[in-house]
Scaffold this motif. Structure first.
Motif, PDB file in Angstrom:
ATOM      1  N   SER A  89       1.047  -0.974  -0.101  1.00 37.69           N
ATOM      2  CA  SER A  89       0.126  -0.074   0.076  1.00 37.69           C
ATOM      3  C   SER A  89       0.529   1.183  -0.105  1.00 37.69           C
ATOM      4  CB  SER A  89      -0.866   0.529   1.032  1.00 37.69           C
ATOM      5  OG  SER A  89      -0.442  -0.134   2.712  1.00 37.69           O
ATOM      6  N   CYS A  90       0.684   2.652  -0.756  1.00 41.83           N
ATOM      7  CA  CYS A  90       1.133   3.928  -0.751  1.00 41.83           C
ATOM      8  C   CYS A  90       1.108   4.556   0.186  1.00 41.83           C
ATOM      9  CB  CYS A  90       0.654   3.736  -1.930  1.00 41.83           C
ATOM     10  SG  CYS A  90      -0.994   5.253  -1.940  1.00 41.83           S
ATOM     11  N   GLY A  91       0.089   4.031   1.347  1.00 38.44           N
ATOM     12  CA  GLY A  91       0.275   5.093   2.085  1.00 38.44           C
ATOM     13  C   GLY A  91      -0.468   6.902   2.103  1.00 38.44           C
ATOM     14  N   GLN A  92      -0.945   6.990   0.871  1.00 37.76           N
ATOM     15  CA  GLN A  92      -1.521   8.186   0.275  1.00 37.76           C
ATOM     16  C   GLN A  92      -2.731   8.500  -0.398  1.00 37.76           C
ATOM     17  OE1 GLN A  92       2.207   9.538  -2.175  1.00 37.76           O
ATOM     18  NE2 GLN A  92       3.267   9.049   0.319  1.00 37.76           N
ATOM     19  N   CYS A  93      -2.669   7.484  -1.323  1.00 38.73           N
ATOM     20  CA  CYS A  93      -3.897   7.625  -2.180  1.00 38.73           C
ATOM     21  C   CYS A  93      -5.197   7.421  -1.178  1.00 38.73           C
ATOM     22  CB  CYS A  93      -4.227   6.283  -2.862  1.00 38.73           C
ATOM     23  SG  CYS A  93      -4.824   4.650  -1.639  1.00 38.73           S
ATOM     24  N   CYS A  96      -6.411   4.686   1.315  1.00 37.12           N
ATOM     25  CA  CYS A  96      -5.076   4.350   2.592  1.00 37.12           C
ATOM     26  C   CYS A  96      -5.581   5.055   3.381  1.00 37.12           C
ATOM     27  CB  CYS A  96      -3.475   4.668   2.024  1.00 37.12           C
ATOM     28  SG  CYS A  96      -2.855   3.206   1.151  1.00 37.12           S
ATOM     29  N   CYS A 104      -5.371  -0.643  -2.142  1.00 34.60           N
ATOM     30  CA  CYS A 104      -4.517   0.761  -2.164  1.00 34.60           C
ATOM     31  C   CYS A 104      -4.404   0.867  -3.719  1.00 34.60           C
ATOM     32  CB  CYS A 104      -3.280   1.049  -1.838  1.00 34.60           C
ATOM     33  SG  CYS A 104      -2.134   1.339  -2.272  1.00 34.60           S
ATOM     34  N   ALA A 105      -4.716   2.198  -4.147  1.00 36.44           N
ATOM     35  CA  ALA A 105      -5.136   2.158  -6.389  1.00 36.44           C
ATOM     36  C   ALA A 105      -3.859   1.953  -6.845  1.00 36.44           C
ATOM     37  CB  ALA A 105      -5.106   3.586  -6.042  1.00 36.44           C
ATOM     38  N   SER A 106      -2.396   1.993  -5.849  1.00 37.59           N
ATOM     39  CA  SER A 106      -1.205   1.711  -6.899  1.00 37.59           C
ATOM     40  C   SER A 106      -1.133   0.103  -5.614  1.00 37.59           C
ATOM     41  CB  SER A 106      -0.179   2.310  -6.492  1.00 37.59           C
ATOM     42  OG  SER A 106      -0.337   3.045  -5.063  1.00 37.59           O
TER      43      SER A 106
HETATM   44 ZN   LIG Z   1      -2.410   3.203  -1.297  1.00 40.94          ZN
END
Ligand SMILES: [Zn+2]
Ligand SMILES: [Zn+2]
Length: 360
Positions: A89-93, A96, A104-106
């Motif tokens: 997970s990116c933690g920013q989308c 997330c 997670c989108a990415s």
């Molecule tokens: Zn994410």
């Protein structure tokens, strides 16, 4: 050069061949695999039910030892044990930030990258991010979870897909409470993890359903109190085993329209069905409007067990160390890389639990 199982094209047989891996660049980690599980999703990528860029090294459930790390990687160091996480997970989308890291989108943004090459220089993609069907792999740092203490890496390999998915389906998606009745469709690697997790959750009656009569012993060892060979009367049989009401919770680990529909019909009024199995676009499930109202049931999708691996892995590891979760009980076959095609055949025939590749 290291040995790997490469999918040259969708529908083509896997090729066991040598691949060359680069030294890990910034934010990347090289891992020597101890073991990797053969998951139904690998088969779905092979036959085109699910698609990733090819040629690819498949395998998304594994554990091993960190060989080297690129610049900026601080949470693991060479020599550490590592569990692979195929859905980082990116933690920013949007998801997330909502705490829904499994959406997670990415998560799959890395699958188009080139992570290795064949001996003749052909670029290879990393399957579902981690390319675990290989003696070694190079992955993004957020695909690496520190291995839990006190669990052999060959067992820990299963944590990254089957166990997180099965545990999460029970604890996060279906939210099984003590004393509830549960029915599980499909006794493969994930189904066995669901059964064990239902037992941990304190479910009273746990019915396992599979097309094969051969899996009864495996299912009962994982916590099933009853076993049904799938038939036209399965939903009725589940009601009979659950006081005439139907199960509080159904978990579908097959991904077919008929089992999703039967799982839903097997629950009581107000019951919950979680669909873990990944099916194809051709699997249309139909409901009429009146029955949706009358039964008041819930039907939920479930991605990676709705798990946050960083949060859930230590909890599951504690169940393993305490003897409540038996990782070894998921494994019905230990194989080498060359055994993957035969493991796919076993899966297609509806036999076995998890086949585990154990690297020398
Ligand atoms: Zn994410
Ligand atoms: Zn999987």
């Amino acid at each position: 050069m290291v040995r790997a199982a490469v999918l040259p094209a969708v529908g083509a047989p896997l090729e066991i061949t040598d691949i060359a891996l680069p030294e890990p660049g910034p934010g990347r980690v090289r891992i020597r695999l101890a073991a990797a599980g053969v998951c139904h999703s690998d088969l779905s990528l092979t036959d085109g039910t699910m698609r990733v860029p090819v040629p690819a090294v498949l395998g998304h459930e594994g554990a091993g030892t960190v060989v080297s790390v690129g610049e900026g990687v601080r949470h693991v160091a060479p020599g550490d044990g590592a569990v692979l996480n195929w859905a980082p997970s990116c933690g920013q989308c949007h998801h997330c930030l909502l705490g829904e890291v499994w959406l997670c989108a990415s998560a799959l943004s890395g699958v188009g990258a080139v992570h290795a090459r064949t001996a003749d220089g052909t670029p290879l993609h990393p399957g579902l991010n981690v390319a675990a069907f290989a003696e070694e792999t190079v992955v993004a740092a957020n695909c690496v979870l520190p291995a839990p203490d006190g669990i052999p890496l060959t067992d820990a390999a299963l944590l990254g897909c089957a166990v997180l998915t099965g545990y999460g389906a029970v604890h996060h998606s279906a939210r099984v409470r003590e004393g509830e009745t549960v029915v599980v469709f499909g006794v493969g690697g994930v189904g066995l993890a669901v059964l064990q997790s239902a037992r941990i959750a304190g479910a009273s009656t746990v019915v396992a359903v599979d097309v094969s009569p051969e899996k009864e012993e495996l299912a009962r060892a994982a916590g099933a109190t009853d076993y049904l060979v799938a038939s036209a009367t399965t939903a009725k049989d589940v009601r009979r085993l659950t006081g005439g009401h139907g199960a509080d919770v159904a978990v579908e680990c097959v991904g077919r329209a008929v089992t999703i529909r039967t799982a839903w019909e097997s629950t009581r009024r107000g019951g919950r069905t979680t669909v873990v199995g990944i099916g194809g676009k051709d699997q249309q499930v139909t409901f009429n409007a009146l029955e949706l109202f009358h039964w008041g049931r819930t039907l939920s999708g479930c991605v990676y067990g709705n798990c946050d691996p960083a949060r859930d892995l230590p909890v599951i590891a504690e169940h393993v160390r305490a003897g409540r979760f038996d990782l070894g009980a998921l494994v019905t076959e230990r194989i080498s890389l060359d055994g993957i095609p035969a493991a796919f055949d076993t899966m297609i025939a509806g036999r076995g639990g998890r086949a585990l590749i154990v690297f020398p």
